[in-house]
Design a protein around this motif. Structure first.
Motif, PDB file in Angstrom:
ATOM      1  N   VAL A  31       1.191  -0.741  -0.073  1.00  0.00           N
ATOM      2  CA  VAL A  31       0.209   0.343   0.091  1.00  0.00           C
ATOM      3  C   VAL A  31       0.924   1.278   0.417  1.00  0.00           C
ATOM      4  N   VAL A  32       0.117   2.626  -0.277  1.00  0.00           N
ATOM      5  CA  VAL A  32       1.188   2.809  -0.822  1.00  0.00           C
ATOM      6  C   VAL A  32       0.862   4.305  -1.137  1.00  0.00           C
ATOM      7  N   THR A  86      -3.770   9.934  -1.385  1.00  0.00           N
ATOM      8  CA  THR A  86      -3.510   9.497  -2.541  1.00  0.00           C
ATOM      9  C   THR A  86      -3.145   8.655  -1.745  1.00  0.00           C
ATOM     10  N   ARG A  87      -4.261   7.170  -2.868  1.00  0.00           N
ATOM     11  CA  ARG A  87      -3.726   5.677  -2.045  1.00  0.00           C
ATOM     12  C   ARG A  87      -3.965   4.608  -3.477  1.00  0.00           C
ATOM     13  N   ASN A 134      -6.505   2.382  -6.446  1.00  0.00           N
ATOM     14  CA  ASN A 134      -6.568   3.534  -6.335  1.00  0.00           C
ATOM     15  C   ASN A 134      -7.461   4.439  -6.181  1.00  0.00           C
ATOM     16  N   VAL A 135      -7.567   5.010  -5.519  1.00  0.00           N
ATOM     17  CA  VAL A 135      -8.731   6.321  -5.034  1.00  0.00           C
ATOM     18  C   VAL A 135      -7.069   7.656  -4.013  1.00  0.00           C
ATOM     19  N   ASN A 136      -8.705   9.075  -4.169  1.00  0.00           N
ATOM     20  CA  ASN A 136      -8.067  10.302  -4.030  1.00  0.00           C
ATOM     21  C   ASN A 136      -8.932  10.913  -3.359  1.00  0.00           C
ATOM     22  N   ASN A 185      -7.981  -0.562   4.971  1.00  0.00           N
ATOM     23  CA  ASN A 185      -9.307  -2.280   4.749  1.00  0.00           C
ATOM     24  C   ASN A 185     -10.356  -2.201   4.114  1.00  0.00           C
ATOM     25  N   GLN A 186     -10.251  -0.632   3.068  1.00  0.00           N
ATOM     26  CA  GLN A 186     -11.526  -0.275   2.615  1.00  0.00           C
ATOM     27  C   GLN A 186     -11.224  -1.469   1.076  1.00  0.00           C
ATOM     28  N   PHE A 187     -10.010  -1.806   1.363  1.00  0.00           N
ATOM     29  CA  PHE A 187     -10.575  -2.301  -0.107  1.00  0.00           C
ATOM     30  C   PHE A 187     -10.615  -4.510  -0.358  1.00  0.00           C
TER      31      PHE A 187
END
Length: 734
Positions: A433-434, A464-465, A482-484, A518-520
């Motif tokens: 995870v970045v 950003t993740r 990928n989410v922002n 953990n949303q992923f």
């Protein structure tokens, strides 16, 4: 066990008493001089560090556990250096927070393992922790491990904000407030200070502090300190022995118009897990019983002795920073570059067949040998670096503070399985995870009239993740996301000087934090998940009437977009998804008081009333007592310092599998004694500058209460607090 506990208590008391009769000396108050002049004081930055070094503790810090900033446009309390000196060197520094109103500090085992902190009902993942200004909360889940970064003996003080309070506070989460801790500055005088101690449950520490004093005076005046410490315990009460090694360094160098500070902290720890007991087991075996799950049963019902001892956590972390701050004319500036590294794993084992991603990139199923186990390491490896830049400058009557925080976080979560002979088989999950965080802020302060101070500002949080589930990708399932996230967060406040001794304030500040990583992987991925957000309102007053100083505040936090696990229908199947399904209210009153009776005696009394509930689900917050009380007395006479404190927390609850189990109210008392000696026998011959002996007694009346639960809500296991325990320390300064 009772006899052994009493023997440890007697030995500690006798050794401390012997020391009290043999040595004397006291260190004079010292100023760090050139190295900590105006170039490094940062007095005009929001939440500036207290100016305390390793060789001094101001008298006012000894008389008071707390100081109130009566000129602030928000609630701000400085928890003083004197309070940290009264902790045992093995305790986490967050133990001092249990004196604050509406705050709970819970040690599921021992404080050296770290504390769980709750403020106004919010857990530590919703509280913003910093060290010397650097945000410390984990960037994936926002949790914080209180024992990793700095021991209590090196804390200069903590600025405590029980709410969001200001846009000028960097960080990802401040719903329950901010806990800004600052390390001691080096003293300009050289000394060596060995520190040793021992106490209950086989715990001891060996270490020391070296302060270089001022050197390189003619071209780059510098002073530095170095601290090393080893803590070990057998943990027989809770079956959780532990070993911790600490190493820290700090230097301050005057360069040009400013000062360069270098800092390094390393913590290396291993501890076994604590399990707890059922109510029936405690009834049968007594309050000191704890079941120990080191031997899970085999399919035939027999104990699996291959599992013995493979139930522990090992972690290494370090934090380093370089900070340059100073002033040119009327402009003050600061720039701080930092790096954090953490690497560790929790160890367990399984008797079940596992589906794993093998080193060759294929998916395979692995079963333990007959009467054997598969060993498991849950690895967490983190690299984090960032920068904090600040500038303060006046524009006419307006003081302007600008700041920018950037943080890059790269974490690998990996569940590794090994054979009984420690051969790596594969991973049940491997998730890099970045996360990148950008947070600029601006804060203005102005005095339109002499008795009125106004503040206004905002910060912009952009995150950003990038997340990858390599096991899912190997199975041709979705695994790359990928989410922002972005939020604008305003803050306004006012402070009115009613008279010389009485001020009033009001504040409104918004705060947010993005969903955890953990949303992923929780059920069905919800691409519409938004950051949690809250608006904090507070009004209060400070007064200072001779020996009595006090702060009274009323607050309310309106929590929106609270993330909850929710069941939804996808086709014909029920799926679990994280959703912004919750609203909450956290509101109450806090009242803090100091009374300095004379030069010898002072006291404090803090009270809190709290109403904290998830309004959307009609449930209480865990660890949110309806009321808290902390009362204490402080005595100082020449080299003697003694404290006694009483704590009471009302009824609260623990969430176990969605069921709220009562913790009941709790009452406990602690005491501490510290004596610094003068003109000791052999003192001159041995080179002593001073010798200090201290004794800490916790849970004086041996009160027993439930700290938490484990197991299932149909068969809960009780985790109890420690019984009466003692710790004695000797430190000599050469």
């Amino acid at each position: 066990m009772i006899i052994l506990r009493r023997k440890i208590l007697y030995i500690a008391i006798i050794s401390t008493t012997a020391s009290l009769n043999s040595v004397v000396a006291t260190a004079a108050n010292q100023s760090l001089g050139t190295v900590t002049g105006t170039a490094s004081a940062s007095n005009n930055f929001f939440g500036s560090a207290p100016n305390v070094n390793t060789g001094e503790t101001p008298k006012s810090d000894i008389q008071r556990i707390q100081k109130f900033n009566k000129n602030a446009t928000n609630q701000e309390t400085l928890i003083t250096r004197g309070q940290f000196e009264m902790l045992a060197p093995t305790d986490s520094y967050t133990q001092v927070l249990q004196n604050m109103p509406n705050a709970m500090v819970v040690s599921s085992g021992d404080s050296m393992d770290g504390d769980d902190v709750y403020i106004n009902g919010f857990s530590k993942s919703l509280i913003n922790f910093t060290l010397d200004g650097i945000p410390l909360n984990d960037n994936d889940s926002y949790t914080y491990y209180t024992n990793e970064f700095i021991p209590s003996v090196l804390v200069a003080g903590t600025r405590y904000y029980p709410g969001a309070e200001s846009a000028a506070i960097p960080g990802l989460s401040a719903f329950g407030g901010s806990v800004e801790t600052f390390s001691l500055k080096p003293s300009p005088f050289p000394f060596v200070r060995p520190i040793v101690g021992a106490g209950s449950f086989g715990k001891y520490n060996v270490g020391g502090l070296i302060n270089t004093g001022l050197f390189a005076k003619n071209f780059a005046p510098t002073s530095a300190w170095l601290y090393v410490n080893k803590i070990q315990r057998d943990g027989y009460f809770q079956n959780n022995g532990a070993l911790q090694n600490q190493f820290l360094f700090k230097s301050v160098t005057q360069i040009g118009p400013g000062a360069l500070t270098l800092f390094f902290s390393q913590n290396n720890q291993r501890f076994n897990y604590y399990n707890g007991a059922t109510a029936a087991q405690i009834a049968q075996y007594g309050q000191d019983y704890n079941s120990y799950t080191s031997n899970p049963l085999l399919p035939d019902g027999k104990a699996n002795y291959n599992y013995t001892g493979y139930n522990y956590n090992q972690y290494l972390n370090w934090l380093a920073y370089a900070k340059y701050e100073g002033e040119v004319g009327r402009v003050k500036f600061s720039d701080q570059l930092y790096y954090y590294y953490g690497d560790g794993f929790s160890a367990s084992a399984s008797t079940y067949t596992q589906t794993l991603l093998t080193p060759s990139g294929t998916i395979g199923r692995f079963s333990p040998a007959r009467n054997g186990v598969l060993l498991r390491n849950s690895v967490n490896n983190t690299h984090r670096w960032g920068n904090l830049a600040k500038i303060v400058y006046p524009v006419g009557p307006v003081s302007t503070e600008l700041g920018f925080w950037f943080n890059h976080n790269n974490t690998l979560h990996n569940s590794r399985y090994l054979s009984a002979s420690n051969v790596y088989l594969g991973s049940s999950y491997s998730e890099p995870v970045v996360t990148n965080t950008y947070q600029p802020y601006v804060n203005f302060t102005v005095k339109p009239v002499h008795d009125l101070t106004l503040s206004a500002g905002f910060k912009y949080l952009y995150v950003t993740r990038d997340f990858k589930n390599t096991v899912a990708l190997a199975q041709n399932k979705p695994g790359q996301f990928n989410v922002n996230f972005g939020s604008v967060l305003p803050s306004v406040g006012a402070n009115l000087r009613i008279n010389q001794h009485w001020h009033a304030f009001a504040n409104f500040t918004q705060n947010t934090n993005p969903p955890g990583y953990n949303q992923f992987y929780t059920g069905t991925y919800n691409a519409e998940l938004k950051p949690q957000k809250a608006s904090t309102y507070s009004v209060g007053t400070h007064w200072d009437l001779g020996p009595w100083s006090s702060s009274l505040q009323a607050f309310r936090v309106d929590f929106q977009n609270y993330i909850l696990s929710t069941t939804i229908l996808v086709g014909s199947l029920n799926q679990t998804v994280l959703a912004n399904a919750g609203t909450a209210i956290n509101q109450g009153i806090s009242w803090q008081n100091n009374v300095v009776l004379n030069d010898i005696f002072s006291a404090y009394a803090n009270f809190g009333i709290l109403d904290a509930r998830l309004t959307s689900s009609h449930q209480p917050f865990p660890y949110a007592p309806h009321h808290t009380e902390a009362l204490g007395m402080i005595a100082r006479y020449h080299g003697l310092r003694a404290t006694v404190s009483l704590h009471e927390m009302g009824q609260s609850y623990y969430n176990l599998g969605g069921k709220f189990l009562p913790l009941g109210s709790r009452f406990f008392a602690d005491a501490s004694l510290r004596y610094t000696f003068r003109n000791a026998p052999l003192g001159q011959a041995l080179g002593f500058k001073n010798v200090t002996a201290s004794l800490n007694l916790n849970n004086l009346f041996d009160r027993r209460f439930v700290q938490s639960y484990s197991g299932s809500n149909s068969d809960p296991r009780l985790k109890l607090n420690l019984p009466t325990n003692v710790y004695a320390t000797i430190q000599a300064t050469f």
